[in-house]
Design a protein around this motif. Sequence first.
Motif, PDB file in Angstrom:
ATOM      1  N   LEU A   1       0.850  -1.187   0.000  1.00 43.48           N
ATOM      2  CA  LEU A   1       0.000   0.000   0.000  1.00 43.48           C
ATOM      3  C   LEU A   1       0.888   1.241   0.000  1.00 43.48           C
ATOM      4  N   PRO A   2       0.727   2.145  -0.949  1.00 38.10           N
ATOM      5  CA  PRO A   2       1.579   3.341  -1.020  1.00 38.10           C
ATOM      6  C   PRO A   2       1.194   4.366   0.031  1.00 38.10           C
ATOM      7  N   ASP A   3       2.112   5.280   0.311  1.00 34.38           N
ATOM      8  CA  ASP A   3       1.809   6.381   1.221  1.00 34.38           C
ATOM      9  C   ASP A   3       0.864   7.388   0.571  1.00 34.38           C
ATOM     10  N   ALA A   4       0.892   7.492  -0.752  1.00 32.02           N
ATOM     11  CA  ALA A   4       0.024   8.411  -1.480  1.00 32.02           C
ATOM     12  C   ALA A   4      -1.407   7.858  -1.521  1.00 32.02           C
ATOM     13  N   PRO A   5      -2.386   8.712  -1.833  1.00 28.41           N
ATOM     14  CA  PRO A   5      -3.771   8.231  -1.949  1.00 28.41           C
ATOM     15  C   PRO A   5      -3.893   7.088  -2.954  1.00 28.41           C
ATOM     16  N   PHE A   6      -4.702   6.079  -2.607  1.00 28.03           N
ATOM     17  CA  PHE A   6      -4.852   4.904  -3.454  1.00 28.03           C
ATOM     18  C   PHE A   6      -6.298   4.445  -3.458  1.00 28.03           C
TER      19      PHE A   6
END
Length: 360
Positions: A242-247
């Motif tokens: 899961l990325p730190d940016a919105p997903f």
Amino acid sequence: MMPCWPLKTLPILTRAAGVALLLLVAAVAHPADADTPIRIATYDPGLSRKGPGLLLRDITKGAPQVIAAAQVIAAAQPDIILLTGIDWDADNRALTAFATLLRDQGLDLPHHFAARPNSGMATGLDLDQDGRLGEADDAQGWGQFTGQNGMAVLSRLPIAGVTDYSDVLWRDLPGNLMPATPDAIARTQRLSSTAHWDLRIQTAGGPLHLLAWAATPPVFDGPEDRNGRRNHDEAAFWLTHLPDAPFVLLGNPNLDLIDGEGRPDAMQRLIARAQDPGPRGDWQPPQTGANAAQRGDPALDTASFDAESPGNLRVDYILPATSLVVTDSGVLWPAPDDPLAPAVEAASDHRLVWVDVIYP
């Protein structure tokens, strides 16, 4: 100028190159208003056939089922849609033709991505160990030919880059549930039955990660529960990616957490790490047969399967990150007297799911 690749397969970026590209994307303004919701959809449109080239033939001929699928998608008016259940070809001719058909239906999604799926990808091994080679069960993911039942993304917004995780070996997933497997097979068997993609979409607010996958159904196996274990691990993969940016997690995990078979732990943990808007259909069929014994809310169902077994299930999901603002959601399941109902029924046993989000 920010590069984009309308109606061509995007290059697969390395993770390092993807990071550099994200910095570039953040500096590029997009004409869309940052406060305007982005409609994201996932749908299995039934665009898979029994042989290579047959989907392109049907699109070119204007087959009624293909037209119905296009009508359903056009009615939903998504800004971005993941198609699970569409055949892949090396030149993306079928996808390009279908995008043209959508444009004829009033929906212009000029940016798209598709890559060779694991479904139908020959291994040369007897993966199911039944003593026969070259069968659909011996491919990386079940398939009668390479590219069968793949995935594709079509988008109004530019696709800034893609990281394709589809070649990750099942045995390399930390904490995997892979059953005892001969070493030659374990060194070959990929985790993804179809694909795992991280697509970075250029929005007015910044890059939005679409984490897309379509999993094997957790049935059609024996007491070793190979498919059930793989289905679980295909969802578990995202727990460490899961990325730190919105997903937005989206696709066909092939798992109903209440009324279906399978191992729900990984999907439950994913939902806990994101948000579940609980998209609902406007209409549900009579709850007879297998549906009568179900415990889940029928308004959440996304697929109309056999009335006797297993009945209707929720197997298609869109799970936005908690940092995204969800303004609306739904399952495109109209009542029988709705003008769109015949197309929905003719297109697929799945129903289109959509969620509207605002980038933070």
